[in-house]
Design a protein around this motif. Structure first.
Motif, PDB file in Angstrom:
ATOM      1  N   GLU A 164       0.841  -1.196   0.000  1.00  0.00           N
ATOM      2  CA  GLU A 164       0.000   0.000   0.000  1.00  0.00           C
ATOM      3  C   GLU A 164       0.872   1.240   0.000  1.00  0.00           C
ATOM      4  O   GLU A 164       1.936   1.259   0.620  1.00  0.00           O
ATOM      5  N   GLY A 215       2.316   4.659   1.207  1.00  0.00           N
ATOM      6  CA  GLY A 215       2.367   5.215   2.557  1.00  0.00           C
ATOM      7  C   GLY A 215       3.197   4.374   3.501  1.00  0.00           C
ATOM      8  O   GLY A 215       3.768   4.896   4.456  1.00  0.00           O
ATOM      9  N   ILE A 216       3.260   3.059   3.270  1.00  0.00           N
ATOM     10  CA  ILE A 216       4.020   2.209   4.184  1.00  0.00           C
ATOM     11  C   ILE A 216       5.516   2.511   4.083  1.00  0.00           C
ATOM     12  O   ILE A 216       6.193   2.773   5.084  1.00  0.00           O
ATOM     13  N   HIS A 252       6.599   5.940   5.347  1.00  0.00           N
ATOM     14  CA  HIS A 252       6.586   5.937   6.812  1.00  0.00           C
ATOM     15  C   HIS A 252       7.827   5.239   7.372  1.00  0.00           C
ATOM     16  O   HIS A 252       8.507   5.763   8.255  1.00  0.00           O
ATOM     17  N   LEU A 253       8.108   4.044   6.847  1.00  0.00           N
ATOM     18  CA  LEU A 253       9.257   3.285   7.365  1.00  0.00           C
ATOM     19  C   LEU A 253      10.554   4.054   7.122  1.00  0.00           C
ATOM     20  O   LEU A 253      11.429   4.129   7.989  1.00  0.00           O
ATOM     21  N   THR A 301      11.001   6.856   9.562  1.00  0.00           N
ATOM     22  CA  THR A 301      11.073   6.575  10.999  1.00  0.00           C
ATOM     23  C   THR A 301      12.107   5.496  11.362  1.00  0.00           C
ATOM     24  O   THR A 301      13.146   5.811  11.917  1.00  0.00           O
ATOM     25  N   VAL A 302      11.820   4.254  11.031  1.00  0.00           N
ATOM     26  CA  VAL A 302      12.582   3.160  11.637  1.00  0.00           C
ATOM     27  C   VAL A 302      13.597   2.457  10.743  1.00  0.00           C
ATOM     28  O   VAL A 302      14.488   1.767  11.234  1.00  0.00           O
ATOM     29  N   TYR A 345      16.766   0.072  11.752  1.00  0.00           N
ATOM     30  CA  TYR A 345      16.792  -1.364  11.469  1.00  0.00           C
ATOM     31  C   TYR A 345      18.100  -1.741  10.771  1.00  0.00           C
ATOM     32  O   TYR A 345      18.741  -2.727  11.116  1.00  0.00           O
ATOM     33  N   HIS A 372       6.383  -6.307  13.300  1.00  0.00           N
ATOM     34  CA  HIS A 372       5.720  -5.056  13.661  1.00  0.00           C
ATOM     35  C   HIS A 372       4.881  -4.570  12.480  1.00  0.00           C
ATOM     36  O   HIS A 372       3.703  -4.222  12.644  1.00  0.00           O
ATOM     37  N   MET A 411       0.819  -3.140  11.902  1.00  0.00           N
ATOM     38  CA  MET A 411       0.335  -2.258  10.838  1.00  0.00           C
ATOM     39  C   MET A 411      -0.570  -3.005   9.875  1.00  0.00           C
ATOM     40  O   MET A 411      -1.156  -2.413   8.975  1.00  0.00           O
ATOM     41  N   SER A 469       0.207  -4.973   7.497  1.00  0.00           N
ATOM     42  CA  SER A 469       0.668  -4.950   6.110  1.00  0.00           C
ATOM     43  C   SER A 469       1.629  -6.093   5.830  1.00  0.00           C
ATOM     44  O   SER A 469       2.836  -5.989   6.031  1.00  0.00           O
TER      45      SER A 469
END
Lengths: 262, 497
Positions: free
Chosen positions: B48, B50-51, B54-55, B58-59, B63, B242, B247, B249
């Motif tokens: 989708e 936006g995923i 976002h990742l 942020t993270v 990772y 996570h 989420m 997804s």
């Protein structure tokens, strides 16, 4: 049919269109509206609260606690919790979003982060032990862990050092989650499936279930086991658990933004 | 001497056919095994919007860095312990050597998260170590002293290293023992010290085995979930769950899993390129036991202690603590459910070990006979399964199988009015397939390292003498590969359990 813990998983099944709506007057009557799918695709068979455990030594017995207040400065360095990426924490944050909106919750979450006594770690029981050991004064945890700890001689002392507190008793009530059951879309024996769920929500089954897993019956008026009865009466958040589950992605992404993902 | 000119020609046709069959089956098998990776690519392509933004915001960076540091730490750790211990037991004689030689493999028997639980109980704030320290020194709480946090990246590196070094130890020891006495002795006679002989002769010759061992340990590290989750260390494997669970997804999670697989692919490719032009076989290798050098007393005791330390920390201590905390619940061990579960586990592990070992032998042999790029790509891809977290792999397997099952079932109902049910996805088949995909890298790595030690001149000689490919592996390779295949089977068996 499917029986699974957590409204979020039931929501996943609904999203994947794997459950069918069922008609049962018995279920409608037995299971409160907030604990069943609005389109009758699942019904709760047991429920639990996510509550606070306060140190008996360091927090006054009459102190009222709310989830909202966990972000207040008075709790700086005093809160213990498991990692925020765990589904129980995601659900709690989801309920804050459902009640207060995203922007407010994001500020709150950062406030709670600033109040943590240690890096979020371990399970709910480890938080209660953290309070007992003096690492923190308040732990966030599910209700059944308290029952489990009280009935295990090794863990009992830690459980006795804390006082379970249902938050928001003067307001909306404590955040709840459920285990629920539904009939799958392609089930061949729908009628039998419904009968089984009806049995699971009958007073007799509810009594057995609650005594086994230290959870609360979803059906009103069922006798509770002594270990659960210690919690006494409490007020539950009346929001439908499905509405809380709908906020999980927003909650998970908020956790990432707050730098709390691990 | 008379020459029969017709027989070899007929033979060669037969040989050509068996080459073809070996190659075809190998390509087919790798294609099938690469299926889950294909499924992941399919899922990831449907992510989708936006995923990823976002990742990325942020993270993701965290990772990448944390996973990299974890892999680096474990890589260094398992190499030091694994190669060091393997060299000591292979080259020197010291007290308890025979016991330690097999005891050094024991930590492999415990999943790392179990060891992590034990050490956390021992070392965290509420544990006996810190509690005693507080009592002895009169500290009131954590503010009065500092103690290293076990639930941390360094903690995870130490725990995972302690559990995984046996991969390197096992493979490297096999390689050291297979080295001819001659090579190291010749080096010593040229005036090299024992240490120099190790660095300049034994180590370089054992390099394929060491690299395979480290690669296996690293792949296991990358898909490790229990320990990193318990220690709350943000790495790819925890991130995958996570994104998948919290989420909702699966597509985003597949993307993260693919990044992990991609990183492993690049690593293995680089390593291959680095040793592409070298050969590690020793034509004079004998299977005679090496002459071990007797160490002087002080250093012998040192060697014993060095080898005993990883056994103590990785096995003895955690198991003693586990047993002492569970002895009063031993009766549950013999309950019907647990006994049945144990039997099921043994059955699955045996079958998986057998299948993986045979398949590895087949694939590695096909790879030796043929340089076909499709086959090479296929085997590499098929060995990637080890780097994919188990439950993500399960999705990658169930999705295509369930699609096939459903299509078959629908067709059979349509034409014959019978139902085949979930023929593959709902049976032991899917589970065994999953174990095969997951652990092929283990078996294949060990087997391939074994093949690399067999000089190609042996193949050439056998073929000049008229051996066909099946003959070659049965009469020439197999006797030399038995130890490697046994190692492979053992690794898969233990890991499946």
């Amino acid at each position: 049919m499917v029986i699974t813990a957590n409204a979020g998983r039931l929501a996943d099944l609904v999203d994947a269109d794997l459950l069918k709506g069922v008609t049962s007057e018995k279920l409608e009557a037995a299971v409160p509206a907030q604990y069943q799918d609005p389109q009758n695709r699942w019904f709760a068979i047991t429920k639990r609260g996510r509550v606070l455990y306060a140190s008996r030594d360091r927090i006054a017995a009459d102190k009222t606690l709310t989830y909202e207040a966990l972000a207040d400065a008075e709790w700086k360095g005093r809160i213990c919790t498991r990692p925020f990426t765990h589904s129980y924490m995601i659900d709690l944050i989801s309920s804050m979003i459902a009640n207060h909106g995203e922007a407010w919750t994001e500020t709150w979450l950062n406030g709670v982060k600033a109040n943590l006594a240690r890096k979020p770690q371990g399970n709910d029981r480890a938080q209660i032990k953290g309070v007992a050991q003096g690492e923190c004064d308040i732990a966030i945890g599910n209700t059944y862990y308290y029952g489990i700890m009280l009935s295990d001689p090794e863990q009992r002392p830690a459980a006795e050092a804390v006082r379970p507190v249902f938050p928001n008793q003067d307001g909306r009530g404590a955040h709840m989650n459920i285990t629920g059951a539904g009939v799958t879309k392609h089930a061949k024996h729908t009628a039998n499936g419904i009968k089984l769920i009806e049995f699971l929500t009958s007073p007799r089954a509810q009594e057995i279930y609650a005594a086994q897993n230290f959870e609360f019956p979803v059906v009103a008026g069922v006798a509770t086991a002594p270990v659960i009865a210690v919690f006494g009466e409490f007020k539950e958040d009346g929001i439908n658990v499905a509405d809380v589950a709908a906020q999980r992605r927003a909650a998970a992404q908020m956790v990432d933004r707050a730098g709390l993902s691990s | 001497m008379t020459l029969d000119v017709t027989a070899p020609a007929a033979d060669r046709r037969g040989h050509d056919r068996s080459y073809l069959v070996i190659g075809l089956v190998a390509v087919l098998a790798t294609g099938l095994l690469a299926l889950p990776v294909g499924a992941l690519i399919w899922f990831a392509s449907r992510v989708e919007p936006g995923i990823w933004p976002h990742l990325y915001d942020t993270v993701l960076g965290n990772y990448v860095v944390t996973t990299g540091l974890l892999a680096l730490g474990v890589g260094v750790g398992v190499t030091l312990i694994g190669v060091g211990a393997a060299w000591l037991v292979a080259a020197y004689e010291f007290p308890l050597r025979r016991t330690l030689e097999w005891a050094l493999m024991m930590p492999l028997a415990a999943p790392s998260y179990i060891v992590a639980f034990v050490y956390t109980d021992l070392l965290d704030y509420a544990g006996p170590v810190q509690s005693s320290l507080r009592t002895v020194f009169g500290w009131r709480n954590g503010a009065d002293y500092s103690f290293p946090e076990i639930r941390s990246l360094p903690g995870a590196i130490i725990i995972i290293t302690l559990v995984l070094y046996p991969y390197v130890y096992l493979l490297t020891r096999t390689a050291f023992l297979a080295q001819s006495r001659g090579a190291v002795e010749a080096a010593r006679m040229q005036g090299l010290s024992a240490r120099a002989a190790f660095w300049r002769v034994a180590m370089p010759m054992a390099r394929p085995a060491i690299v395979v061992g480290v690669a296996l340990a690293l792949m296991e590290t990358l898909n490790e979930y229990g320990t990193v989750d318990y220690f709350a260390v943000p790495v790819f494997s925890t991130g995958i769950f996570h994104v998948w669970i919290n989420m909702g997804s699966l597509e985003g999670a597949s993307g993260l899993a693919l990044m992990l697989v991609g990183a492993v692919a690049v690593l293995l490719l680089l390593e291959r390129r680095a040793r592409a032009d070298r050969r590690f076989a020793d034509p004079r290798a004998t299977r005679a036991a090496p002459a071990r050098q007797q160490l002087p007393t002080g250093r012998a005791i040192g060697a014993t202690l060095l080898c005993a330390l990883p056994v103590f920390l990785g096995f003895l201590l955690p198991f003693t603590l586990l047993i002492s905390s569970s002895w009063h619940r031993f009766d549950t061990l013999f309950s019907g459910d647990l006994a049945r579960a144990l039997l099921n586990s043994l059955e699955l592990a045996t079958l998986a070990a057998l299948i993986v070992t045979l398949l590895s032998l087949w694939l590695a042999y096909a790879g030796r006979l043929s340089q076909a790029p499709l086959l090479r790509l296929g085997t590499r891809l098929a060995s990637m399964g080890y780097a994919i977290p188990g439950s993500v792999l399960a999705i990658g397997i169930l999705a295509p199988f369930a699609a096939f099952d459903n299509a078959l079932d629908a067709m059979l109902r349509e034409t014959f009015g019978i139902s085949s049910g979930l023929l593959f996805s709902g049976t032991l088949f899917a589970l065994l397939f999953g174990c095969t995909v997951r652990f092929l890298a283990l078996g294949f790595g060990a087997t391939e390292a074994g093949f690399e030690r067999v000089p190609r001149s042996l193949d050439d000689a056998a073929r000049l003498l008229g051996s066909g490919p099946m003959d070659l592996i049965r009469r020439v390779h197999w006797p030399l590969l038995r130890a490697s295949s046994l190692t492979a089977a053992l690794l898969v068996f233990v890991d499946t359990l």
